[in-house]
Design a protein around this motif. Structure first.
Motif: not given
Length: 358
Positions: A51-52, A57-65, A71-80
């Motif tokens: 699930r992680e 994968q979904r959020l980085t694909k969705l990201n358009t900058g 940084a999304i990976r780092a931020v969501y690692r801490e959120i999770m």
């Protein structure tokens, strides 16, 4: 009309307020998911690697900058990580002490909101997880310059733990001291591997300064706290934890230096669609035995990413092979190939199917 600075700051404050509200809404759902998991299985792993990976994968694909995907990976690692702590306290055992590269790999995988338990040996990491004193364990398995960690492989022979995941951690060495001044350095200390990996830089830049081998890079940093004439080769995390200054960053001779770590658990990992399976095999002592053993993987078009051999320690000249292949054991092709291999060897142990490192 273009906005002025106070207006932009007011807009940022409004967005930050909304982010906080949404994080709390997200946390309520996380808590309910944890409750449902526990109702279904009181011993279930609350951390779900599949699930992680799916979320990232979904959020980085969705990201358009323009916000960077790393940084999304780092931020969501801490959120999770913080969300997981709301479900139940999580303990992760690792080969200590603090501020080693194993510690950094743990934080890369689990974030900063879990309880980390440093232990003194790889055997103790396995023991902490086997006895249920830790939910997960993290151990090194191989380095791009030093090769495989044989003791970790040997531990799998008698352990029933599963490989739950893997972490690829860059090994970047910094020269640290209390003052941060190269002229103050009269002695350099570190783990033997770190000293070896920085040998050319040391011979070029500090040829007359003696080096001292110690138990770990973190221990080297700790020793510098009360000795202003000493410098340590250690991680950036060590400089932060021990209040040291960086004399020179990235002094390793090989800039492509990574260590692969394995995450251990009593429970299997979920299938993600981008997985790896690790096996332990013992072959019959005959000509062409290894070729016959591995042929089914080629027949089913399965890529083998690693093979290592270790003495069985039970019979002279008998070897155990550790094999990594792409795919999950529940994949049809992988399952069929493994069944064929099983019929050709003395014994087989499936060490785990887990998400491959992105």
């Amino acid at each position: 009309m273009p906005k002025d600075m106070p207006e932009y700051r007011k807009e940022i404050d409004r967005i930050d307020d909304e982010i906080i509200r949404l994080l709390n809404e997200r946390s309520k759902s996380v808590i309910e998911i944890g409750r449902l998991k526990k109702e279904k299985d009181a011993d279930a792993n609350l951390h779900t690697a599949g699930r992680e990976a799916e979320i990232i994968q979904r959020l980085t694909k969705l990201n358009t900058g323009p916000f960077p995907s790393d940084a999304i990976r780092a931020v969501y690692r801490e959120i999770m990580s913080a969300s997981l702590s709301l479900e139940a306290p999580q303990k992760v055992a690792y080969l200590g002490p603090r501020a080693t590269f194993t510690h950094m790999a743990c934080m890369q995988k689990f974030g900063s909101s879990v309880q980390y338990v440093p232990v003194q040996s790889i055997k103790e990491v396995f023991s902490e997880v086997e006895r249920g004193r830790a939910n997960f364990g993290v151990v090194p398995i191989e380095n791009t310059t030093e090769g495989v960690v044989n003791h970790t492989l040997d531990m799998f022979i008698d352990s029933n733990l599963r490989i739950y995941g893997e972490v690829l951690q860059e090994v970047s060495h910094h020269l640290l001291s209390k003052s941060g001044l190269m002229g103050d350095v009269k002695k350099i200390q570190s783990h033997p591997h770190a000293l070896a990996q920085c040998r050319n830089w040391l011979e070029t830049n500090l040829p007359h300064v003696p080096t001292v081998e110690v138990a770990s890079t973190a221990r080297a940093a700790e020793m510098c706290v009360d000795d202003p004439a000493s410098a340590a080769i250690a991680s950036e995390l060590a400089s932060q934890l021990y209040g040291l200054k960086v004399i020179k960053a990235r002094i390793e001779d090989n800039l492509n230096n990574f260590t692969r770590f394995l995450v251990l658990s009593q429970k299997p990992s979920e299938q993600t669609g981008k997985d790896k399976t690790s096996l332990m095999l013992s072959v019959k002592d005959k000509v062409g035995a290894l070729y016959d053993l591995l042929r089914p993987f080629a027949s089913y078009g399965i890529s083998m990413t690693k093979i290592e051999s270790r003495p069985s320690q039970r019979k002279a000249w008998e070897y155990i092979f550790f094999v990594d292949v792409e795919g999950h054991i529940n994949d049809d092709r992988v399952g069929k190939a493994v069944e064929e291999v099983k019929g050709r060897c003395l014994f087989m142990k499936i060490l785990g199917s887990y998400p491959a490192h992105n």
